[in-house]
Structure formats: C-alpha cells, structure tokens
Scaffold this motif. Structure first.
Motif, PDB file in Angstrom:
ATOM      1  N   THR A 241       0.827  -1.204   0.000  1.00 14.65           N
ATOM      2  CA  THR A 241       0.000   0.000   0.000  1.00 14.65           C
ATOM      3  C   THR A 241       0.862   1.254   0.000  1.00 14.65           C
ATOM      4  O   THR A 241       0.617   2.194  -0.773  1.00 14.65           O
ATOM      5  CB  THR A 241      -0.936   0.009   1.226  1.00 14.65           C
ATOM      6  OG1 THR A 241      -1.773  -1.142   1.189  1.00 14.65           O
ATOM      7  CG2 THR A 241      -1.793   1.262   1.241  1.00 14.65           C
TER       8      THR A 241
ATOM      9  N   LYS B  86       1.062   3.949  -3.099  1.00 16.21           N
ATOM     10  CA  LYS B  86       0.656   5.337  -2.851  1.00 16.21           C
ATOM     11  C   LYS B  86       1.766   6.325  -3.209  1.00 16.21           C
ATOM     12  O   LYS B  86       1.490   7.511  -3.431  1.00 16.21           O
ATOM     13  CB  LYS B  86       0.198   5.512  -1.407  1.00 16.21           C
ATOM     14  CG  LYS B  86      -1.173   4.877  -1.170  1.00 16.21           C
ATOM     15  CD  LYS B  86      -1.879   5.423   0.044  1.00 16.21           C
ATOM     16  CE  LYS B  86      -3.338   4.968   0.060  1.00 16.21           C
ATOM     17  NZ  LYS B  86      -4.099   5.561   1.171  1.00 16.21           N
TER      18      LYS B  86
ATOM     19  N   MET C  99       0.995   7.785  -6.639  1.00 15.98           N
ATOM     20  CA  MET C  99      -0.203   8.598  -6.807  1.00 15.98           C
ATOM     21  C   MET C  99       0.126   9.871  -7.605  1.00 15.98           C
ATOM     22  O   MET C  99       1.264  10.321  -7.577  1.00 15.98           O
ATOM     23  CB  MET C  99      -0.787   8.980  -5.442  1.00 15.98           C
ATOM     24  CG  MET C  99      -1.448   7.821  -4.710  1.00 15.98           C
ATOM     25  SD  MET C  99      -1.919   8.226  -3.008  1.00 15.98           S
ATOM     26  CE  MET C  99      -2.977   9.655  -3.214  1.00 15.98           C
TER      27      MET C  99
ATOM     28  N   GLU D 219      -9.429   8.387  -2.454  1.00 17.10           N
ATOM     29  CA  GLU D 219      -8.256   8.229  -1.586  1.00 17.10           C
ATOM     30  C   GLU D 219      -6.975   8.106  -2.404  1.00 17.10           C
ATOM     31  O   GLU D 219      -5.887   8.453  -1.932  1.00 17.10           O
ATOM     32  CB  GLU D 219      -8.445   6.979  -0.723  1.00 17.10           C
ATOM     33  CG  GLU D 219      -7.263   6.644   0.182  1.00 17.10           C
ATOM     34  CD  GLU D 219      -7.426   5.309   0.893  1.00 17.10           C
ATOM     35  OE1 GLU D 219      -6.437   4.861   1.527  1.00 17.10           O
ATOM     36  OE2 GLU D 219      -8.512   4.711   0.806  1.00 17.10           O
ATOM     37  N   TRP D 220      -7.093   7.615  -3.648  1.00 24.27           N
ATOM     38  CA  TRP D 220      -5.924   7.389  -4.495  1.00 24.27           C
ATOM     39  C   TRP D 220      -5.699   8.513  -5.509  1.00 24.27           C
ATOM     40  O   TRP D 220      -4.754   8.464  -6.289  1.00 24.27           O
ATOM     41  CB  TRP D 220      -6.053   6.044  -5.206  1.00 24.27           C
ATOM     42  CG  TRP D 220      -5.986   4.892  -4.248  1.00 24.27           C
ATOM     43  CD1 TRP D 220      -6.998   4.398  -3.468  1.00 24.27           C
ATOM     44  CD2 TRP D 220      -4.831   4.117  -3.919  1.00 24.27           C
ATOM     45  NE1 TRP D 220      -6.544   3.360  -2.693  1.00 24.27           N
ATOM     46  CE2 TRP D 220      -5.218   3.156  -2.952  1.00 24.27           C
ATOM     47  CE3 TRP D 220      -3.506   4.131  -4.361  1.00 24.27           C
ATOM     48  CZ2 TRP D 220      -4.332   2.231  -2.416  1.00 24.27           C
ATOM     49  CZ3 TRP D 220      -2.619   3.199  -3.836  1.00 24.27           C
ATOM     50  CH2 TRP D 220      -3.033   2.271  -2.869  1.00 24.27           C
TER      51      TRP D 220
END
Length: 344
Positions: free
Chosen positions: A90, A94, A97, A309-310
């Motif tokens: 994760t 991220k 991103m 969120e991403w």
C-alpha cells in the motif's frame, strides 16, 4: 531484495518487437528507437521523479498470486497478503499517486488493496466493448493508455499483442507496478507477454508502420493542437481494413460546429478542439477513414470521474459551475464524450 519487473517487461517488449519484425519489416524501426525511448523515461534530467518511481516498483514484494482476472471491471489480482506485505505494498503504490485510470485490486475481497482510481475506466470499457470487432488474435495499439487499465482489458478480451503508448513517466511506472503482480498471467503458451508499454507519444512512432489491426485513441484528440495530424498518424499505424476506436470530447451541433475554448475548458489549459459528432465524422472521412459510425455518446458524471483516496486533487465536481452542472466553470457545455469507430 529488489525485483527485476521493469527489466523483464522491457526484455519481453524487445523480444515481441523482434518477432514482429521478422514478419513485418516496419517493426525494425521500432526496435532501432526502443533503447532511446526506454532510457529517456528513466533519465532524471527528463523526469525528476523517475528514480523514486523506479525504486517504488523495484521494492514491491513478491506475492503468491492465485488468479488474475483481466476481464473483471476491477482488474483483480487474487493474492494472499500478510499484514507486513499489505502495509508495504500500500505504501509503495501510494508513492505512485495520483492513480487516475482503473480500478485495480491486489489481494482478496476481505484483505485486499483496492486502488479506487479517479476514473471509473470500467464504465468507458462497458460502453465501448460491445461495439468492437473481436479482439481475439489481433494486434492492438492503445494510444494515450494512461496506467494501462484498458490495455489489460484488451488482453483479457483475447488480443494477441497489446502495445500501450503514453509519454507519462508516472503512468509508465503505474503500469509496471501492476505488471509486477500480473506476472505472466497474460502470457502466450510460449511464455511471451502479450501486454506491453512504450512511454512515448503517438508522434514519436515511425510513421506508416501499418502494424496494428485495431488502434484505440481514447481521451487524446482534444489535447492535440492539430487534430487532423493526429487522425492521420492513427491511420498510419493501422493495417488496411484495420479498425480505429476514437473517443473524445464533443459538443452538440451540426457538421460545421466546433468549439475552440478561449482559455481553459473544465480548468484544463490543453484542450483545443471539441467538434460535434457530425463534424468529427467529417474529419475522419477527410482523413481517409471509411465506414465511420458513432456508437456511444455519454455525458461524464461526477460518479464516473471523482476525487478518491488514491487521487486526492481536484476532479470533475470542482470543474463544473456550482450553480449549473450542465456547464463547466468557464460557462462551456459540460464534458460529453462520443465514441466513433471507423475503418482504414
């Protein structure tokens, strides 16, 4: 321990082009340019974040993958992740991103990582897929393919070879992150990968290669200062009788209606021409395409394109008139997209 995902994927791309060149000599020019293309995307002088993106991909853990589903709306890599792997994966994903095109899932429904991207790219695929000629056994070029979501779906639909092109350093490494977990799930019986990524724009490709049975250009035309040049470049990549799938922003109107935004459109400063469907049909015919047909027109909703969120930056809701969602913040008609299919 670092993985060699990027190196292996690039080797697979080279071998695929080499095989193709033995049958279609125009592919040799692609091979000649390939080292320059692949070196440029890793050069910090060109892309300041390139080393960090490479490191994020290289540090992704090796998981035990049970199944990969390239045909599900959420591209799913069913794997078992322990708590440490979940946290590591994760965090690394991220670092890549914002994730704009997807969605993807790594792991199972209970403990997986769901990459909820800005765009529901699966909705676009649903609108387009039923109108396509069968992709089974075809060579496909996906122009402006972003993170590669649609390219994976093309492979899932049976395409023999998919080459995604997009000049974004971030999108290239997002594709490689997904490739790391997909592994050889898209491979031929020979073990050769079917889905590949070249980090260049369309205009960097050798002209008139005529290598592909199907060419997709989705969400690109309105970013081009010369739309006719883009259409001609797309045509040059198709075999005779090959199929173009063109998706772009349009407006209501007749064959003479084209919107040229004065400054920005939906806060984008790189939007140039928004034709009506009738005008776009004429453009395609003028560029030498035949059997042109419009198969879908859809207004983009704030459910299809939104902040997540991403992807935590502004999205479509921020670009529309707060008092009238039928208009952009600049007063133009809100985004509406049409898909046209044509033959060379």
């Amino acid at each position: 321990m670092l993985n060699d995902t990027i190196t292996h994927a690039e080797r697979e791309l080279y071998l695929t082009l080499l095989e193709l060149a033995q049958q279609y000599p125009s592919a040799y020019e692609w091979l000649t340019r390939l080292p320059t293309w692949l070196n440029a995307i890793k050069d910090k002088a060109n892309y300041a974040h390139a080393p960090a993106y490479q490191a994020s991909v290289a540090r992704l853990p090796n998981l035990t993958v049970n199944h990969v589903d390239l045909n599900s709306d959420t591209l799913t890599i069913d794997a078992s992740l322990n708590q440490s792997q979940y946290k590591q994966t994760t965090a690394l994903l991220k670092q890549l991103m914002p994730w704009r095109k997807g969605p993807f899932q790594i792991g199972n429904d209970e403990s997986g990582i769901k990459i909820d991207t800005e765009w529901h790219s699966d909705w676009k695929w649903q609108r387009v897929a039923s109108h396509l000629s069968e992709l089974d056994g075809r060579r496909v070029l996906d122009v402006g393919g972003g993170s590669g979501y649609h390219g994976w779906r093309m492979a899932g639909a049976g395409a023999d070879t998919v080459i995604i092109i997009d000049p974004s350093c971030l999108f290239y490494h997002q594709f490689m992150a997904i490739r790391h977990f997909v592994g050889a799930a898209d491979a031929h019986d020979t073990g050769r990968y079917r889905t590949h990524y070249i980090p260049v724009p369309l205009e960097a490709l050798p002209e008139h290669s005529q290598l592909f049975d199907t060419v997709f250009s989705m969400g690109v035309l309105y970013h081009r200062q010369s739309p006719f040049e883009h259409l001609q470049q797309l045509r040059g990549q198709l075999v005779k009788g090959g199929e173009l799938v063109l998706e772009t922003l349009v407006i209501e109107g007749d064959a003479n209606t084209v919107l040229l935004p004065h400054d920005r459109y939906a806060q984008m400063n790189n939007v140039y021409f928004l034709p009506s469907v009738a005008a776009l049909t004429g453009w395609l015919e003028k560029a030498g395409f035949v059997d042109v047909r419009c198969v879908d027109v859809a207004v983009t909703s704030t459910e299809e394109q939104r902040k997540t969120e991403w992807m935590t930056y502004h999205s479509l809701a921020d670009f529309l008139d707060p008092n009238d969602a039928a208009k952009t913040i600049e007063g133009y008609p809100a985004p509406m997209r049409a898909t046209l299919i044509a033959k060379r």
